[in-house]
Design an enzyme around this catalytic site. Structure first.
Site, mmCIF file in Angstrom:
data_model
loop_
_atom_site.group_PDB
_atom_site.id
_atom_site.type_symbol
_atom_site.label_atom_id
_atom_site.label_comp_id
_atom_site.label_asym_id
_atom_site.label_seq_id
_atom_site.Cartn_x
_atom_site.Cartn_y
_atom_site.Cartn_z
ATOM 1 N N ARG A 132 58.450 47.625 46.604
ATOM 2 C CA ARG A 132 57.539 47.956 47.696
ATOM 3 C C ARG A 132 57.659 46.908 48.792
ATOM 4 O O ARG A 132 57.650 45.709 48.511
ATOM 5 C CB ARG A 132 56.099 48.012 47.176
ATOM 6 C CG ARG A 132 55.125 48.651 48.157
ATOM 7 C CD ARG A 132 53.836 49.109 47.476
ATOM 8 N NE ARG A 132 53.043 48.022 46.969
ATOM 9 C CZ ARG A 132 51.757 47.820 47.270
ATOM 10 N NH1 ARG A 132 51.129 48.655 48.065
ATOM 11 N NH2 ARG A 132 51.104 46.808 46.753
ATOM 12 N N SER A 196 57.568 39.981 39.550
ATOM 13 C CA SER A 196 56.729 40.073 38.346
ATOM 14 C C SER A 196 57.525 39.914 37.056
ATOM 15 O O SER A 196 57.446 40.736 36.143
ATOM 16 C CB SER A 196 55.975 41.409 38.345
ATOM 17 O OG SER A 196 55.205 41.522 39.511
ATOM 18 N N ASP A 250 52.671 38.626 39.843
ATOM 19 C CA ASP A 250 51.722 39.661 40.257
ATOM 20 C C ASP A 250 50.273 39.283 39.948
ATOM 21 O O ASP A 250 49.358 39.699 40.665
ATOM 22 C CB ASP A 250 52.072 41.021 39.636
ATOM 23 C CG ASP A 250 52.223 40.980 38.129
ATOM 24 O OD1 ASP A 250 52.216 39.878 37.551
ATOM 25 O OD2 ASP A 250 52.362 42.053 37.517
#
Length: 529
Positions: A132, A196, A250
């Site tokens: 993203r 992450s 994250d």
């Protein structure tokens, strides 16, 4: 529908026309139903004996099911033991310079947002099969004036399992497309990179990949700095330039995102496919980074900007620690609560003997634990009439999302049967009741264990600050917390029970870790850390 009606009584048995007329009326009124009438030979006496036999069979079945699920029902004392073991794991991880079950990785994030952050920042978020890219614009530092634009890109399997150069070239291509989409190709933007996967950090903008997880196997990445690999991919593309200020986990991104809304947020929790926690620890307690901290203090003293002198001490008293608490128990400390079903799930996993706590608490594994229990109950003749289907033999078929559906208070037993039928499991309403109980036992234990771990974290923070009572907020992200009908409630009840001197508020993250990466970048650019 086909159904049989058992009949007894003198009129039905002796009247010459009564049975025939009754059958005829039923056929006319219910033409879509095939109703068969069977005359009772022995009457209600035999029925009473059968009721007794059925009740006895159900009582035995009930006892066996209860015995199977008993190990999942943790007592207050057991949860207190888990809390104390998590606390010990946190302390050991802060001290150890070598491997430890709870890794306690420094993030080099020294402060949370204070609401004065402003400007445009790029956030890049790689955490699974999607990548993203976000453009976050903080206006006047007010949450309601924050604007977020984003696009989601798929990471193909052949890229996930190809070479490291191919993976980071693909990420650079996605960033290029996003900047074209936003009309900002020529802008030199500060960026935060949410990555992450377990990384060892020596500074805010460096992160050495320890190991891939979540299906990634890209070569020539483990042991390398992921920020440098991204910079090299951007340089190869030669279309745009970025100032990559921070690489963050994250959990850290989630904490920062929620801290922007609530200044008391100093903990981040992920409860989804995986599970992890970060929190703001006192720098003086982080023995493994004392040399790095001392170097940082010297660097700060050499800065010409005298406006920072008064706040320097405050800025370096805390650091966000990525606990990687999923490794608790890898040293055998959770053996007394691990069931044979957990042991089998661990044995069949891609990383046997690792991430023990995560395997008891995260969405990646809960459905498989349920399948193992259902398989055992069926083999014992307690479910699905003892018929072990290919579905029950198939690893991974019982996804954790089915737990959320089955445990929903709005779902009736007939709907539970329908869900099971979709999985190829044909059972009765009694079977549905037992399946619902199994799902509830597994998910409740997961929430309680997370609550015990969280109780250890908040009590440690309270004791660090020498407070009789702590008021603190936890920023949360993850489908298990957000979508499961009971997980969040049980987790929060457990924290209240095990950490009674802490008032803990749980704040679900709306924008997730991507916005948090932008905030970390904003804080670092405006108040260098």
């Amino acid at each position: 529908m086909r159904i049989t009606v058992g009949v007894d009584g003198t009129v039905y048995k002796t009247h010459p026309q009564y049975p025939k007329r009754l059958h005829k009326v039923v056929r006319r009124l219910l033409p879509e139903c095939h109703v068969r009438f069977v005359l009772s030979d022995c009457g209600s006496s035999k029925g009473a004996a059968l009721v007794t036999a059925v009740a006895q069979r159900l009582a035995v079945r009930r006892q066996q099911v209860d015995e199977t699920l008993a190990p999942f029902k943790l007592t207050h004392e057991q949860l207190m033991l888990v809390k104390s073991r998590m606390r010990a794991g946190l302390e050991a991880g802060l001290r150890n310079k070598g491997p430890s079950a709870v890794k306690m990785l420094p993030s080099f994030v020294y402060r949370t947002p204070d609401g004065t952050e402003r400007g445009k920042y790029l956030a890049l978020d790689l955490g699974g099969t999607n990548f993203r890219a976000l453009l976050v614009n903080f206006k006047r530092g007010l949450q309601q004036n924050t604007r977020v634009n984003h696009k989601i890109y798929t990471i193909p399997l052949e890229i996930m399992q190809g070479t490291g150069e191919e993976l980071f070239d693909h990420i650079a291509q996605c960033v290029s497309d996003f900047l074209d989409y936003m009309g900002m190709k020529n802008a030199h933007l500060p960026a935060g990179f949410t990555f992450s996967f377990p990384c060892e950090q020596t500074a805010l903008d460096t992160g050495t990949l320890v190991s891939w997880t979540k299906g990634y196997k890209a070569t020539d990445c483990e042991g390398h700095d992921v920020v440098e690999m991204l910079k090299e991919a951007i340089k190869r593309r030669n279309e745009f330039d970025l100032d990559i200020v921070a690489v963050v986990n994250d959990t850290v991104g989630t904490m920062m995102s929620c801290a922007y809304e609530d200044p008391q947020c100093e903990i981040g929790l992920i409860a989804g496919t995986g599970t992890n926690v970060c929190y703001m620890e006192e720098v003086k307690n982080i023995e493994k980074t004392k040399n790095l901290t001392e170097n940082k203090e010297r660097d700060e003293e050499n800065k010409d900007d005298k406006n920072e002198d008064d706040s320097r001490d405050e800025e370096i008293t805390k650091m966000c620690i990525n606990t990687e608490w999923g490794g608790l128990g890898d040293d055998g400390s959770l053996e007394d609560i691990i069931t044979p079903y957990d042991a089998e799930v661990n044995r069949m996993s891609v990383n046997p003997g690792k991430q023990s706590f995560e395997k008891l608490t995260s969405g990646m594994y809960l459905g498989e634990i349920v399948r193992q229990v259902l398989l055992d109950l069926t083999s014992g003749g307690l479910l699905f009439r003892g018929r072990v289907t290919e579905t029950l033999k198939t690893t991974g078929i019982f996804e954790t999302k089915y737990l959320s559906q089955i445990e929903s208070d709005r779902v009736a037993l007939l709907q539970v049967r329908s869900i099971l039928q979709q999985l190829g499991l044909k059972g009765t309403c009694d079977d549905s009741i037992i399946v619902k109980e199994v799902c509830g036992a597994v998910s409740r234990r997961a929430a309680q264990l997370c609550g015990a771990g969280m109780a250890a974290v908040v009590d440690k923070i309270r004791e660090n600050r020498r407070l009789d009572h702590l008021k603190i907020t936890v920023g949360v992200d993850g489908a298990l917390y957000k979508l499961h009908p009971h997980f969040s409630r049980v987790l929060e009840e457990t924290v209240r029970s095990l950490a009674p001197h802490c008032n803990v508020t749980f704040l679900p993250s709306e924008e997730g870790s991507g916005k948090g990466a932008a905030l970390i970048t904003a804080v670092a650019k405006q108040k260098p850390v």
